[in-house]
Scaffold this active site. Structure first.
Site, short mmCIF file in Angstrom:
data_model
loop_
_atom_site.label_atom_id
_atom_site.label_comp_id
_atom_site.label_asym_id
_atom_site.label_seq_id
_atom_site.Cartn_x
_atom_site.Cartn_y
_atom_site.Cartn_z
N SER A 79 -5.02 8.31 -4.66
CA SER A 79 -4.64 9.28 -3.52
C SER A 79 -3.17 9.83 -3.85
O SER A 79 -2.85 10.90 -3.31
CB SER A 79 -4.66 8.34 -2.27
OG SER A 79 -5.83 8.21 -1.80
N LYS A 82 -3.62 13.57 -4.31
CA LYS A 82 -3.59 14.54 -3.29
C LYS A 82 -2.28 15.34 -3.13
O LYS A 82 -2.47 16.41 -2.60
CB LYS A 82 -3.50 13.78 -1.77
CG LYS A 82 -4.88 13.00 -1.40
CD LYS A 82 -4.91 12.46 -0.09
CE LYS A 82 -6.37 11.99 0.26
NZ LYS A 82 -6.67 10.65 -0.63
N SER A 127 -4.10 10.03 4.35
CA SER A 127 -4.80 9.93 3.14
C SER A 127 -6.28 9.81 3.38
O SER A 127 -7.05 8.99 2.96
CB SER A 127 -4.53 8.47 2.15
OG SER A 127 -4.49 8.78 1.15
N TRP A 220 -4.31 4.06 -4.06
CA TRP A 220 -4.73 2.66 -4.31
C TRP A 220 -6.18 3.23 -5.09
O TRP A 220 -6.92 3.40 -4.50
CB TRP A 220 -5.07 1.84 -3.00
CG TRP A 220 -5.68 0.38 -3.31
CD1 TRP A 220 -5.71 -0.12 -4.47
CD2 TRP A 220 -6.11 -0.33 -2.35
NE1 TRP A 220 -6.32 -1.15 -4.47
CE2 TRP A 220 -6.54 -1.41 -3.03
CE3 TRP A 220 -6.40 -0.38 -0.95
CZ2 TRP A 220 -6.83 -2.80 -2.45
CZ3 TRP A 220 -6.76 -1.42 -0.24
CH2 TRP A 220 -7.17 -2.62 -1.15
N ARG A 259 3.96 -1.61 -2.52
CA ARG A 259 4.37 -0.51 -3.21
C ARG A 259 5.66 0.02 -2.80
O ARG A 259 6.65 0.48 -3.68
CB ARG A 259 3.29 0.52 -3.20
CG ARG A 259 2.13 0.08 -3.68
CD ARG A 259 0.40 1.06 -3.40
NE ARG A 259 0.61 0.82 -1.91
CZ ARG A 259 -0.62 1.61 -1.15
NH1 ARG A 259 -1.42 2.26 -1.94
NH2 ARG A 259 -0.61 1.47 0.13
#
EC number: 3.5.2.6
Length: 274
Positions: A79, A82, A127, A220, A259
């Site tokens: 993602s 994006k 997302s 991810w 993260r």
């Protein structure tokens, strides 16, 4: 819906554009100073994961690495793509702006928040995979091939499955390459319209601390081994840009929050943000 045509730069324009990125004062100049911060690997150990972090200080022209070898290794972007995908969708005319409502398809989704038609600015926050897959089908594989080359994104390979290539591959990129992309987007230097770049910056804005604004996107890659978690973005102070990217090996959904925790800790220890 009609799609805007892609204007192809000439070879000379591409060469001059690439040259300007490494010779223009303060923008990814050739042979910049670098530093490996092995001490910061402890942040990953404290969180029980392995991974890397890389940042670039535009004004000082300095790269900082935590495991440079891994930072230069390519993985499926998931993602984090994006960011680029939103830019491509806008430039290709697959969506008019950040407010146009895009259908998700009406099917049950693994995340309930995705089960709603939504705008680009809403979809990127949660997302929303099916919304971006709808945009991908509007864009088409050949247009992606053209834009990935134009943006010099990772290995530039969308393969043949238009709505899965950033989730399962073959598209791959490295943390270092993501940082280079982020710097160019932050400074309006991508080969795309200023309007589209400004819209993308607006929809990935996370927060502001005084003069510093944080822009970022998580990702991810869950389809392979190891599973890779990403956090990619930049901090803009008005006078300077600190672009960054990290990735970690993820074994469970419980690792997802690590993260941001790792990224924010390292940014704070480097005195960049936080």
């Amino acid at each position: 819906m009609s799609f805007a045509p892609l204007t192809h730069p000439s070879r000379r324009e591409l060469a001059l554009g690439a040259l300007s990125l490494v010779t223009a004062p303060g923008l990814l100049r050739a042979q910049p100073a670098t530093g490996e911060r092995a001490d910061l690997r402890s942040v990953f150990r404290e969180h029980g994961v392995s991974g890397c972090f890389v940042s670039y200080d535009l004004k000082a022209d300095v790269w900082t690495y935590v495991d440079r070898a891994r930072a230069e290794r390519r993985y499926v972007p998931a993602s984090t793509f994006k960011i680029a995908n939103s830019l491509i969708a806008l430039e290709a005319g697959a969506v008019a702006d950040e407010n146009e409502i895009v259908p998700y398809g009406g099917r049950p989704q693994p995340i309930k928040a995705w089960e709603r038609d939504m705008s680009l600015k809403e979809a990127i926050v949660v997302s929303n995979v099916p919304v971006y897959q709808e945009l991908a089908r509007r864009i088409g594989i050949e247009r992606y091939r053209e834009w990935l080359a134009r943006l010099d994104y990772g290995n530039r390979d969308p393969g043949t499955v238009v709505d899965m290539f950033w989730l399962r591959g073959p598209l791959m990129t490295s943390a270092v390459e993501q940082v280079r992309f982020n710097v160019r987007l932050a400074r309006d230097r991508l080969p795309a319209s200023s309007r589209a770049q400004a819209i993308v910056r607006s929809i990935v804005t996370l927060e502001t601390q005084g003069p510093r604004t944080l822009y970022a996107k998580t990702g991810w890659f869950a389809a392979g081994t190891p599973k890779i978690g990403w956090w990619s973005g930049w901090i803009d102070t008005g006078e300077n840009v600190h672009a960054f990217c990290l990735n970690i090996n993820m074994t469970a959904m419980a690792d997802a929050s690590k993260r941001l925790s790792i990224g924010r800790t390292i940014l704070a220890r480097l005195g960049i943000y936080g």
